[in-house]
Motif scaffolding. Sequence first.
Motif, PDB file in Angstrom:
ATOM      1  N   GLN A 311      30.900  81.843  46.782  1.00 41.76           N
ATOM      2  CA  GLN A 311      30.213  81.885  48.076  1.00 41.76           C
ATOM      3  C   GLN A 311      28.735  81.560  47.959  1.00 41.76           C
ATOM      4  OE1 GLN A 311      30.885  85.632  49.974  1.00 41.76           O
ATOM      5  NE2 GLN A 311      32.681  84.854  51.055  1.00 41.76           N
ATOM      6  N   GLN A 312      28.083  82.239  47.020  1.00 45.02           N
ATOM      7  CA  GLN A 312      26.633  82.139  46.940  1.00 45.02           C
ATOM      8  C   GLN A 312      26.166  80.792  46.397  1.00 45.02           C
ATOM      9  OE1 GLN A 312      24.914  85.458  44.840  1.00 45.02           O
ATOM     10  NE2 GLN A 312      22.979  84.394  44.477  1.00 45.02           N
ATOM     11  N   TYR A 313      26.893  80.267  45.407  1.00 47.25           N
ATOM     12  CA  TYR A 313      26.420  79.052  44.743  1.00 47.25           C
ATOM     13  C   TYR A 313      27.210  77.811  45.135  1.00 47.25           C
ATOM     14  CZ  TYR A 313      23.985  82.387  41.704  1.00 47.25           C
ATOM     15  OH  TYR A 313      23.191  83.380  41.214  1.00 47.25           O
ATOM     16  N   GLY A 314      28.306  78.006  45.849  1.00 43.07           N
ATOM     17  CA  GLY A 314      29.117  76.859  46.260  1.00 43.07           C
ATOM     18  C   GLY A 314      29.794  76.154  45.098  1.00 43.07           C
ATOM     19  N   ILE A 315      30.008  76.869  43.987  1.00 42.99           N
ATOM     20  CA  ILE A 315      30.677  76.236  42.846  1.00 42.99           C
ATOM     21  C   ILE A 315      32.185  76.394  42.987  1.00 42.99           C
ATOM     22  CG2 ILE A 315      28.692  76.645  41.343  1.00 42.99           C
ATOM     23  CD1 ILE A 315      30.233  78.923  40.034  1.00 42.99           C
ATOM     24  N   SER A 316      32.926  75.629  42.193  1.00 40.45           N
ATOM     25  CA  SER A 316      34.384  75.639  42.341  1.00 40.45           C
ATOM     26  C   SER A 316      34.959  76.971  41.850  1.00 40.45           C
ATOM     27  CB  SER A 316      35.008  74.495  41.547  1.00 40.45           C
ATOM     28  OG  SER A 316      34.905  74.763  40.162  1.00 40.45           O
ATOM     29  N   GLU A 317      36.149  77.277  42.350  1.00 40.29           N
ATOM     30  CA  GLU A 317      36.866  78.488  41.949  1.00 40.29           C
ATOM     31  C   GLU A 317      37.066  78.484  40.429  1.00 40.29           C
ATOM     32  OE1 GLU A 317      38.735  82.073  42.625  1.00 40.29           O
ATOM     33  OE2 GLU A 317      37.949  80.866  44.276  1.00 40.29           O
ATOM     34  N   VAL A 336      20.204  80.275  34.599  1.00 43.68           N
ATOM     35  CA  VAL A 336      20.002  78.824  34.710  1.00 43.68           C
ATOM     36  C   VAL A 336      20.020  78.404  36.187  1.00 43.68           C
ATOM     37  CG1 VAL A 336      20.933  76.562  34.089  1.00 43.68           C
ATOM     38  CG2 VAL A 336      20.966  78.419  32.418  1.00 43.68           C
ATOM     39  N   ALA A 337      20.970  78.962  36.948  1.00 41.26           N
ATOM     40  CA  ALA A 337      21.126  78.560  38.348  1.00 41.26           C
ATOM     41  C   ALA A 337      19.933  78.975  39.209  1.00 41.26           C
ATOM     42  CB  ALA A 337      22.423  79.139  38.913  1.00 41.26           C
ATOM     43  N   SER A 338      19.102  79.897  38.697  1.00 40.81           N
ATOM     44  CA  SER A 338      17.923  80.266  39.481  1.00 40.81           C
ATOM     45  C   SER A 338      16.856  79.166  39.390  1.00 40.81           C
ATOM     46  CB  SER A 338      17.357  81.600  38.981  1.00 40.81           C
ATOM     47  OG  SER A 338      16.863  81.439  37.675  1.00 40.81           O
ATOM     48  N   GLU A 339      17.016  78.250  38.438  1.00 43.67           N
ATOM     49  CA  GLU A 339      16.025  77.177  38.251  1.00 43.67           C
ATOM     50  C   GLU A 339      16.585  75.794  38.574  1.00 43.67           C
ATOM     51  OE1 GLU A 339      12.875  77.514  36.718  1.00 43.67           O
ATOM     52  OE2 GLU A 339      13.004  79.691  36.397  1.00 43.67           O
ATOM     53  N   ILE A 340      17.870  75.638  38.364  1.00 38.86           N
ATOM     54  CA  ILE A 340      18.501  74.317  38.445  1.00 38.86           C
ATOM     55  C   ILE A 340      19.623  74.378  39.471  1.00 38.86           C
ATOM     56  CG2 ILE A 340      19.797  72.581  37.093  1.00 38.86           C
ATOM     57  CD1 ILE A 340      17.096  72.872  35.895  1.00 38.86           C
ATOM     58  N   ASP A 341      19.919  73.226  40.080  1.00 36.91           N
ATOM     59  CA  ASP A 341      21.031  73.151  41.019  1.00 36.91           C
ATOM     60  C   ASP A 341      22.272  73.852  40.455  1.00 36.91           C
ATOM     61  OD1 ASP A 341      22.856  72.285  42.993  1.00 36.91           O
ATOM     62  OD2 ASP A 341      23.429  70.598  41.713  1.00 36.91           O
ATOM     63  N   PRO A 342      22.788  74.876  41.159  1.00 33.11           N
ATOM     64  CA  PRO A 342      23.891  75.681  40.619  1.00 33.11           C
ATOM     65  C   PRO A 342      25.145  74.879  40.282  1.00 33.11           C
ATOM     66  CG  PRO A 342      22.983  76.713  42.577  1.00 33.11           C
ATOM     67  CD  PRO A 342      22.328  75.378  42.459  1.00 33.11           C
ATOM     68  N   ILE A 343      25.426  73.837  41.084  1.00 31.66           N
ATOM     69  CA  ILE A 343      26.655  73.083  40.808  1.00 31.66           C
ATOM     70  C   ILE A 343      26.507  72.295  39.508  1.00 31.66           C
ATOM     71  CG2 ILE A 343      28.185  71.254  41.664  1.00 31.66           C
ATOM     72  CD1 ILE A 343      27.619  72.349  44.491  1.00 31.66           C
ATOM     73  N   LEU A 344      25.317  71.701  39.330  1.00 34.35           N
ATOM     74  CA  LEU A 344      25.046  70.997  38.072  1.00 34.35           C
ATOM     75  C   LEU A 344      25.082  71.994  36.909  1.00 34.35           C
ATOM     76  CD1 LEU A 344      24.083  68.188  36.883  1.00 34.35           C
ATOM     77  CD2 LEU A 344      21.774  69.158  36.956  1.00 34.35           C
TER      78      LEU A 344
END
Lengths: 477, 92
Positions: A311-317, A336-344
Motif C-alpha cells: 500500500q505505502q510503496y506501491g511495490i508488487s506483492e 533505501v526507499a526513504s531516499e530512492i524511488d521505492p519501486i526501483l
Amino acid sequence: MLKSRKEPGDVIIGLEVHVQLNKLNSKLFCGCSPKYHDAEPNTHTCPVCLGLPGALPVLNEGAVVDAVKVALALNCKIEERTLFYRKNYYYLDLPKGFQISQYDYPIAIDGKISVNGTGGGERHIRIRRVHIEEDPARLVHKGPIECSRYSLIDYNRSGVALIEVVTEPDLRSPKEAREFLNVLRNILEYLDVFDESLEGALRVDANISLAGGTRTEVKNISSYRGVEKALLFEIVRQKNLVRRGIKITQETRHYDEKRGVTISLRTKEEEQDYRYFPEPDLVPLGVCNRIDDIRESLPELPDTKRQRFVQQYGISEYHAKVLTSELRLSNFFETVASEIDPILSATWIADVLKGELNYRGLGISAFPPKHMIQILQILRGKNITEKSAVQVIRTILDRGGEPADIIKQKGLIKVEESTIAKAVAEAIKENPAAVQDCRNGKNEALHFLMGQVMKKTHGRADPNIVNKLLKEKLQCT
Amino acid sequence: MITKRDVEHIGWLARIKLTEEEKSKFTEQFNSILDYFERLDEVDPDVPPAHNISGLVNVFRADVVRGSMSRDDALDNAPKKEGEFFKGPRVV
C-alpha cells in the motif's frame, strides 16, 4: 487446487520446534545468565539449575510474556489456566531427574500460520500447542556419540527458557517443513524474542510417515537448514524399507548432521514412562488478564508489514513478500526507499541484491544500505549501466569497498553518446560483410556488430543506445 | 497389580540394576503401597483435582540476573569430573 487429503505415497510430517528465548536476561527458573555461548563451561549454574536438593524454582515473568507473544503471533488461543509438570527421565542432561515442562495444560493451543505450499499457493499449517519448558544441559563427547565411552556435561544451558511449538501433521514435504521453519523464524525475529545466530537457538524434532505407514521420530536436527536434508534422508529410508517389504519400526532416530543420516540410537521411553505429574513447586499460571496488554505491545508482524509495503510503496506483492521475509531485509528496504524511488529500490534489493547474497550464503548485514543508496543514485543519474551496477554490488560483496571508488577503479562510468557513435562508425567500417548481412535482415549480424561496439567501449556503452545508433546507421530493422 | 516385569521396567527407567532378590522384594513393596492407596477409592470422585493446594497463582520473579556459583563450588560435589566438566556415563 491444493491437496489436503492424504493419498498413498504422500509424506506426512509434523514438527516439534524448540525455540530458545535467548533474548532474556536470566534462565527460566533461576537468576543465572542464559548467555552460555561464550562462557566457560559450568560457570552459569546455581542450586536450582544444578538440581541440588531443596532448591526451588521461581518462574521468570519475562519468559511467560515472550511465550504469550509467540502464541499470539501464531494465532493461538491462550489458555485460561496453565500448569507446569515434571517429565521424568533419568539422563545426564537433567540433574534433577526430570524436566519441568508443560503437559495437559500448555500455555496456548490451536494456532495456525500460512506458508507457501510446495505446489504453489498458500497452505495453512495448524499449530497444536505452544508450551514453556527448560532446556537441558549440553553434553560434550570426544568423537562421535556412538563411540565415546563417557560424556562430559556443561550445565550452563540447563534451565534456559525454551518454548516448544508443536504442529499438527500438516506438512507434506521436506521443502514445506523448511518453509514453515523460515516463516516461524521470521516471526520470532520480528517479535525480538530470539536470536537465530546463536548455537542451539532453534532445534527441531520431526515425526515422519508415509501415508498409512508407521511413523518415526527424528531428533536432534539442530539447524533449520538441516531439516530438509534429515527429512529427505528419512523418507528415502522409509520408502526403501516399504519397497523391500520390511516393516517400519516405530522408533526415535538421531540425525547425524555431519554424515547426513539418521541412526536408531536408543530404545526410548514411551509417553507413559515419563510419568508426568504436576510440579508441586510451581503454582498455576493464569495470564488471560494480560493478553490485551501483550497484544498491544506486539510489533508489526510480517503479514501486516507485507500489506503495508504494497500500500505505502506501491511495490508488487511478490517484492513485498521477499522484502518482509527477514526483519533486517525489510529494514534495509525501508532505509533505501526513504531516499530512492521505492519501486526501483524493491527491484534492486529483492531481485538483484538478495540473489547475490543467497549465491554467496550471506545475510543482508553484509551490505550497508548507504552503498545501495549510492549505487541507485548513480544508476538513476544514468551514469552507469545496469550491468555495471550489478558489477559494483558483486565487487562490494566479494572484496568490499565504496561504490564511487569501484566505479572509478573499474572505469564503469557510462560512455558518452558521441563516443558510442564513433565506435559504431568504426565497427561499420571494419566489418563490411556483417553490414551487408545485416542489411539483408540477418539478426545475428546486428548482434555481432553490437558486440564489436561493446568491445570498443569496454562494455560501458548503454546497449539501448548502441542498438539505436546501429539501426539508424544501417537503416535495418 | 505390579508384576516383576513392571519392577524391571521401572529399574530400567531409573538406570538401576536390580538383583533377583531385590526384584521380588520391590514387587511385594510396590503392591503393598498400591493397596494402601486403594483407600482413596473411598473418597467422593466428584471433587475437582487439586493441582496445587496453596491457592496461589502467578508467582513470578523479574527477569534479572543474579550471580551464579563459582565453578569450583559447582563441581565440588560431583562424584566424577574432568577438567571444567561434570563427567558421566555415556547413555544412548
